[in-house]
Enzyme design. Structure first.
Site, mmCIF file in Angstrom:
data_model
loop_
_atom_site.group_PDB
_atom_site.id
_atom_site.type_symbol
_atom_site.label_atom_id
_atom_site.label_comp_id
_atom_site.label_asym_id
_atom_site.label_seq_id
_atom_site.Cartn_x
_atom_site.Cartn_y
_atom_site.Cartn_z
ATOM 1 N N GLU A 1 -9.387 55.876 33.968
ATOM 2 C CA GLU A 1 -8.376 56.715 33.341
ATOM 3 C C GLU A 1 -7.138 55.901 32.965
ATOM 4 O O GLU A 1 -6.807 54.909 33.623
ATOM 5 C CB GLU A 1 -7.972 57.866 34.272
ATOM 6 C CG GLU A 1 -9.077 58.899 34.430
ATOM 7 C CD GLU A 1 -8.675 60.099 35.270
ATOM 8 O OE1 GLU A 1 -9.173 61.196 35.002
ATOM 9 O OE2 GLU A 1 -7.853 59.928 36.201
ATOM 10 N N CYS B 1 -0.011 53.535 30.995
ATOM 11 C CA CYS B 1 -0.395 53.116 32.346
ATOM 12 C C CYS B 1 -1.893 52.863 32.312
ATOM 13 O O CYS B 1 -2.675 53.791 32.066
ATOM 14 C CB CYS B 1 -0.042 54.213 33.354
ATOM 15 S SG CYS B 1 -0.632 53.882 35.030
ATOM 16 N N CYS C 1 -11.338 51.395 43.434
ATOM 17 C CA CYS C 1 -10.399 50.553 44.176
ATOM 18 C C CYS C 1 -10.865 50.454 45.624
ATOM 19 O O CYS C 1 -11.359 51.436 46.189
ATOM 20 C CB CYS C 1 -8.993 51.149 44.120
ATOM 21 S SG CYS C 1 -7.720 50.166 44.969
ATOM 22 N N CYS D 1 -5.680 53.025 50.348
ATOM 23 C CA CYS D 1 -4.420 53.705 50.680
ATOM 24 C C CYS D 1 -4.693 55.198 50.853
ATOM 25 O O CYS D 1 -5.302 55.837 49.982
ATOM 26 C CB CYS D 1 -3.380 53.473 49.589
ATOM 27 S SG CYS D 1 -2.930 51.721 49.385
ATOM 28 N N CYS E 1 -3.790 58.029 48.079
ATOM 29 C CA CYS E 1 -4.120 57.743 46.683
ATOM 30 C C CYS E 1 -5.543 58.185 46.349
ATOM 31 O O CYS E 1 -6.493 57.880 47.085
ATOM 32 C CB CYS E 1 -3.950 56.256 46.401
ATOM 33 S SG CYS E 1 -4.244 55.801 44.667
ATOM 34 N N CYS F 1 1.528 59.573 39.509
ATOM 35 C CA CYS F 1 1.275 58.440 40.398
ATOM 36 C C CYS F 1 0.394 58.861 41.570
ATOM 37 O O CYS F 1 0.672 59.832 42.258
ATOM 38 C CB CYS F 1 2.607 57.899 40.911
ATOM 39 S SG CYS F 1 2.458 56.458 41.964
#
Length: 340
Positions: free
Chosen positions: A91, A104, A111, A115, A118, A332
């Site tokens: 995305e 962005c 990933c 975290c 996230c 975010c």
């Protein structure tokens, strides 16, 4: 087959001359790929047909194809779900600001940093993105919004410094004067804190803005919410940041997600202020965005205001990030390749 879009003109020239072709064709091809966004050799009509056929046999142009486009009714933020040539999906988000239009972009499909607040880390890492696929996101964002992109943030899916070589090549390619020619000072790179790679980045001579995801005043909290902190403790990370500042002369931006009841007390603010006092930095407070399957809630407005005042008492520059695209999960920490 070789990814032709990830090659510098001089690299392409060497391959062409080895095939008996004229080196000057490399500049033509590079501009077709990077300035005009060509997705096929057939459209490169100023090249001889035999050369176009030869290129199609030797090289491929990785595709970045939009399969979904969502537009925020609140602020006009646009989120794209892109499909890569091998079926992986990522995305990207386009945001409008007074100073220009920002995209962005993602640097990995998935990933592995883990975290806990996230969404991008759900299901782990699939693969690294190629430099050409990062370029492709910027080009597709321009093409499918009609907006001129002037700023890039590497804050989408993935940890940029975990895909170090491809990211560095992307930065040099997107800045190339014969390509998109986007200034490096208009690019921000965000990392969750790979201290050794921060030191390496400092030596590259690239004046990008470094944003470090701190999200805690000390290791006691940071190790609970960010597994990377078990590899590099906060002292080690901040030492790398100060070396980066000294080497590059660039102010570092520290990102701090405000999580209700986790890291948002006045005590946390004072601890953070003491650690950052005297550092050339900017702290960007981010009211954490709620993610399906995650337990965290954003801090109350008055809590964020108190936290801000405490940091400012240490003469630290502080801003609170606006939440753009929240109604389309484009804020975010919310990017997750929406097909999951």
């Amino acid at each position: 087959m070789t990814d032709i879009k990830s090659l510098f003109p001089q690299e392409l020239a060497m391959l062409l001359t080895a095939e008996g072709e004229n080196a000057y064709r490399a500049s033509q091809i590079f501009q077709w790929l990077h300035k005009k966004g060509a997705g096929s050799f057939d459209v490169m009509t100023d090249l001889p047909l035999p050369l176009r056929n030869k290129l199609a046999e030797r090289f491929f142009i990785p595709s970045v194809t939009p399969v979904r486009k969502l537009v925020s009714s609140r602020d006009g933020t646009v989120k794209f779900l892109f499909e890569m040539h091998d079926g992986e999906k990522i995305e990207s988000v386009v945001m409008r600001y007074a100073h220009g239009n920002t995209v962005c972009i993602s640097t990995q499909a998935g990933c592995r940093m883990g975290c806990s607040f996230c969404a991008s880390t759900v299901n782990g890492l699939k693969r690294n993105l190629l430099p050409s696929e990062m370029i492709g996101q910027v080009q597709a964002a321009q093409e499918h919004t009609g907006l001129k992109i002037s700023n890039i943030v590497l804050m989408g899916i993935g940890e940029p410094l975990d895909n170090y070589d491809n990211v560095i090549k992307f930065l040099r390619l997107v800045n190339h004067k014969k390509g998109m020619n986007i200034g490096l000072r208009h690019i921000s790179l965000s990392t969750c804190g790979l201290a050794d790679r921060i030191d390496r980045l400092a030596s590259e001579g690239l004046p990008v803005t470094l944003s470090v995801s701190l999200h805690a005043p000390g290791d006691d909290i940071r190790t609970r919410i960010m597994p990377v902190a078990r590899r590099w403790d906060m002292d080690t990370l901040l030492e790398s940041c100060r070396r980066y500042e000294k080497t590059t002369g660039r102010r570092i931006s520290f990102e701090y997600a405000m999580i209700k009841g986790v890291n948002d007390t006045s005590e946390c603010a004072n601890r953070l202020g003491r650690r950052l006092a005297g550092t050339l930095c900017h702290v960007n407070l981010i009211p954490v965005n709620e993610v399906k399957g995650k337990i965290y809630k954003r801090s109350e407005k008055n809590t964020i205001e108190t936290f801000t005042k405490v940091l400012q008492s240490y003469r630290i520059t502080v801003t609170v990030r606006r939440s753009l695209g929240g109604d389309i999960n484009a804020s975010c920490g919310q990017l997750r390749a929406g097909h999951v």
